[in-house]
Design an enzyme around this catalytic site. Structure first.
Site, PDB file in Angstrom:
ATOM      1  N   ASN A  41     -12.746 -51.265 119.405  1.00  0.00           N
ATOM      2  CA  ASN A  41     -13.102 -52.230 120.734  1.00  0.00           C
ATOM      3  C   ASN A  41     -14.242 -53.039 120.262  1.00  0.00           C
ATOM      4  OD1 ASN A  41     -14.548 -49.652 120.312  1.00  0.00           O
ATOM      5  ND2 ASN A  41     -14.977 -49.369 122.316  1.00  0.00           N
ATOM      6  N   GLU A  43     -16.822 -54.862 122.293  1.00  0.00           N
ATOM      7  CA  GLU A  43     -17.466 -55.087 123.676  1.00  0.00           C
ATOM      8  C   GLU A  43     -18.206 -56.383 123.833  1.00  0.00           C
ATOM      9  OE1 GLU A  43     -19.534 -51.713 124.762  1.00  0.00           O
ATOM     10  OE2 GLU A  43     -17.904 -50.715 125.085  1.00  0.00           O
ATOM     11  N   CYS A  52     -10.153 -53.791 124.057  1.00  0.00           N
ATOM     12  CA  CYS A  52      -9.713 -52.354 123.537  1.00  0.00           C
ATOM     13  C   CYS A  52      -9.375 -52.449 122.131  1.00  0.00           C
ATOM     14  CB  CYS A  52      -8.738 -51.735 124.302  1.00  0.00           C
ATOM     15  SG  CYS A  52      -9.730 -51.395 126.246  1.00  0.00           S
ATOM     16  N   GLU A  54      -6.898 -50.768 120.731  1.00  0.00           N
ATOM     17  CA  GLU A  54      -5.275 -50.773 120.882  1.00  0.00           C
ATOM     18  C   GLU A  54      -4.760 -52.297 121.036  1.00  0.00           C
ATOM     19  OE1 GLU A  54      -7.330 -48.796 122.720  1.00  0.00           O
ATOM     20  OE2 GLU A  54      -6.505 -47.231 123.395  1.00  0.00           O
ATOM     21  N   CYS A  87      -5.929 -46.969 127.858  1.00  0.00           N
ATOM     22  CA  CYS A  87      -6.160 -47.513 129.092  1.00  0.00           C
ATOM     23  C   CYS A  87      -5.004 -48.131 129.829  1.00  0.00           C
ATOM     24  CB  CYS A  87      -7.081 -48.410 129.265  1.00  0.00           C
ATOM     25  SG  CYS A  87      -6.916 -50.234 128.851  1.00  0.00           S
TER      26      CYS A  87
HETATM   27  N1  THU Z   1     -11.579 -48.583 125.157  1.00  0.00           N
HETATM   28  C1  THU Z   1     -10.737 -48.658 124.270  1.00  0.00           C
HETATM   29  O1  THU Z   1     -11.194 -49.377 123.394  1.00  0.00           O
HETATM   30  N2  THU Z   1      -9.325 -48.178 124.295  1.00  0.00           N
HETATM   31  C2  THU Z   1      -9.066 -47.355 125.296  1.00  0.00           C
HETATM   32  O2  THU Z   1      -7.741 -46.959 125.268  1.00  0.00           O
HETATM   33  C3  THU Z   1     -10.018 -46.849 126.349  1.00  0.00           C
HETATM   34  C4  THU Z   1     -11.338 -47.920 126.394  1.00  0.00           C
HETATM   35  C5  THU Z   1     -12.955 -49.084 124.984  1.00  0.00           C
HETATM   36  C6  THU Z   1     -12.918 -50.130 125.934  1.00  0.00           C
HETATM   37  C7  THU Z   1     -14.679 -50.163 126.271  1.00  0.00           C
HETATM   38  O3  THU Z   1     -15.224 -50.775 125.154  1.00  0.00           O
HETATM   39  C8  THU Z   1     -14.876 -48.542 125.944  1.00  0.00           C
HETATM   40  O4  THU Z   1     -13.743 -47.990 125.256  1.00  0.00           O
HETATM   41  C9  THU Z   1     -15.455 -47.891 127.210  1.00  0.00           C
HETATM   42  O5  THU Z   1     -14.210 -48.273 128.278  1.00  0.00           O
END
Ligand code: THU
Length: 134
Positions: A41, A43, A52, A54, A87
């Site tokens: 991920n 941000e 994310c 994935e 997600c």
């Molecule tokens: N996140 C992911 O990378 N994958 C997921 O399936 C769930 C959420 C990340 C996005 C964000 O940077 C952090 O987790 C919190 O939501």
């Protein structure tokens, strides 16, 4: 069976850029040809550009011309013990290229174990190409 893929996701988590949530995620996507694409991920201070792990892995693969996949391993969480499921947005993005049988491995980094599920279970009645073409 997918131990190596699970470990690749744990390793990919090491590159996560998550200074705002502290929630680090790694993903490893296994293509039909055996190649593995990883992602973490990433941000952003403006929040909405955050992506994310994935989708980073998926888009890396698709951008390299790879569109057929077998499985994805996801390793995430603040402590890395509790497993994290993709997600809703990532489930939909995966459904563009992967069918109901596509395997999703939820990895506990700290314990080195994973639970196995399938995209069809995580996203029943997926909206797909068939729906849009009528
Ligand atoms: N996140 C992911 O990378 N994958 C997921 O399936 C769930 C959420 C990340 C996005 C964000 O940077 C952090 O987790 C919190 O939501």
């Amino acid at each position: 069976m997918y131990k190596e893929l699970a470990l690749a996701a744990v390793k990919a988590r090491g590159a996560a850029y998550a200074p705002y949530s502290g929630f680090k995620v790694g993903a490893a996507l296994l293509a039909a040809d055996g190649r593995v694409f990883t992602g973490c991920n990433i941000e952003n201070s403006a929040f909405s550009p955050t992506v994310c792990a994935e989708r980073v892995a998926l888009f890396k693969a698709v951008s390299e011309g790879v569109r057929e996949f077998k499985a994805i391993a996801v390793a995430g969480g603040k402590d890395g013990v509790v497993t994290t499921a993709p997600c809703g947005v990532c489930r939909q993005a995966l459904a563009e290229f992967c069918g109901a049988e596509f395997k999703v491995l939820l990895v506990s980094c700290a314990e080195g174990r994973y639970e196995e599920t399938a995209l069809g279970k995580l996203l029943p009645c997926a909206f797909t190409e068939k729906d849009i073409r009528g």
